[in-house]
Design an enzyme around this catalytic site. Structure first.
Site, PDB file in Angstrom:
ATOM      1  N   LYS A   1       0.852  -1.192   0.000  1.00  0.00           N
ATOM      2  CA  LYS A   1       0.000   0.000   0.000  1.00  0.00           C
ATOM      3  C   LYS A   1       0.889   1.244   0.000  1.00  0.00           C
ATOM      4  O   LYS A   1       1.787   1.367   0.856  1.00  0.00           O
ATOM      5  CB  LYS A   1      -0.859  -0.034   1.262  1.00  0.00           C
ATOM      6  CG  LYS A   1      -2.200   0.632   1.147  1.00  0.00           C
ATOM      7  CD  LYS A   1      -2.974   0.297   2.423  1.00  0.00           C
ATOM      8  CE  LYS A   1      -4.274   1.008   2.509  1.00  0.00           C
ATOM      9  NZ  LYS A   1      -4.853   0.869   3.850  1.00  0.00           N
TER      10      LYS A   1
HETATM   11  C1  E4P Z   1      -8.035   2.004   3.775  1.00  0.00           C
HETATM   12  O1  E4P Z   1      -7.442   1.035   3.351  1.00  0.00           O
HETATM   13  C2  E4P Z   1      -7.814   2.614   5.086  1.00  0.00           C
HETATM   14  O2  E4P Z   1      -7.100   1.715   5.906  1.00  0.00           O
HETATM   15  C3  E4P Z   1      -9.066   2.919   5.840  1.00  0.00           C
HETATM   16  O3  E4P Z   1     -10.216   2.511   5.171  1.00  0.00           O
HETATM   17  C4  E4P Z   1      -9.111   4.273   6.468  1.00  0.00           C
HETATM   18  O4  E4P Z   1     -10.327   4.424   7.141  1.00  0.00           O
HETATM   19  P1  E4P Z   1     -10.592   5.570   8.232  1.00  0.00           P
HETATM   20  O5  E4P Z   1     -10.941   6.823   7.510  1.00  0.00           O
HETATM   21  O6  E4P Z   1     -11.744   5.039   9.017  1.00  0.00           O
HETATM   22  O7  E4P Z   1      -9.329   5.703   9.040  1.00  0.00           O
END
Ligand code: E4P
Length: 223
Positions: A92
């Site tokens: 990622k």
């Molecule tokens: C995506 O892969 C992120 O890890 C995640 O969905 C972020 O979500 P949040 O806005 O609840 O932190």
């Protein structure tokens, strides 16, 4: 639409994996930090890598693991190390200039990349052109600033279809079950959500009440 858990917690992953509907997991530095803090464990490189391998073993699908370097060179180095941990790892990367450069290089080597922190259709287009296997638009964080996360997702899904780009869309930053329904109706390939939202998908008071009534009626006449 496939359903992923957005967590670094092994118990949550093992619980939902037993339902037979879990297709993958996404993590990020915040989720990993939260997990290690909750366990009172110090986060060493070795502990992190062991934990990511355990997540990969617990889920029978892709596991996104995020780099923490901010420069392309560092991202590529970390990305290769993460990818070597387990065949299910997806690297990622943040959607920045350095992230795009790293995405191009890792993708060219056959390492799947999930470009994260996507807040516009043009960012998704750039990520796809850099060879990303996945793009992650953040619905909840867009809604948080009184904009429309659903509209962002709609544009990205449409752009990818119209342009016939080989990239999968992960609806991320899911806050509630309606986000999941909306993402599915808009044609997202995947929705990644916290454990609590995953459990809410199943729950309905009328299901519980209906089952109770069936069982009560059956009790009265059962052979
Ligand atoms: C995506 O892969 C992120 O890890 C995640 O969905 C972020 O979500 P949040 O806005 O609840 O932190």
């Amino acid at each position: 639409m496939e359903l992923y858990l957005d967590t670094a917690n092994l118990e949550e992953i093992r619980e939902i994996a037993q339902w037979g509907v879990l297709s993958g997991v996404t993590t990020n530095p915040t989720l990993v930090a939260k997990e290690f803090a909750a366990r009172g464990e110090k986060l060493s490189q070795e502990a992190l890598e062991g934990h990511l391998r355990a997540i990969c073993e617990a889920v029978g699908g892709p596991v996104s693991a995020e780099v923490t370097a901010l420069d392309a060179e560092g991202m590529v180095e970390q990305g290769k190390r993460l990818a070597a941990l387990h065949p299910r790892i997806v690297v990622k990367l943040p959607t920045t200039e350095e992230g795009l450069r790293a995405c191009k290089r890792l993708s060219a080597e056959g390492i799947p990349v999930n470009m994260t922190l996507i807040f516009s259709a043009n960012q998704a287009l750039l990520a796809a052109r850099a060879g990303a296997a996945y793009v992650s638009p953040f619905l909840g964080r867009v809604d948080d600033i009184s904009w429309d996360g659903g509209e962002l997702l709609r544009e990205i899904v449409e752009l990818i279809q119209v342009q016939d780009l080989p990239v999968r869309v992960i609806a991320a930053s899911i806050r509630h079950p309606r986000h999941v329904t909306e993402a599915a109706l808009l044609g997202a390939d995947i929705a990644t959500m916290p454990h609590g939202v995953f459990k809410q998908l199943l729950k309905h008071p009328l299901t519980d009440l209906g089952l109770k009534r069936f069982m009560d009626d059956w009790e009265k006449v059962k052979p």
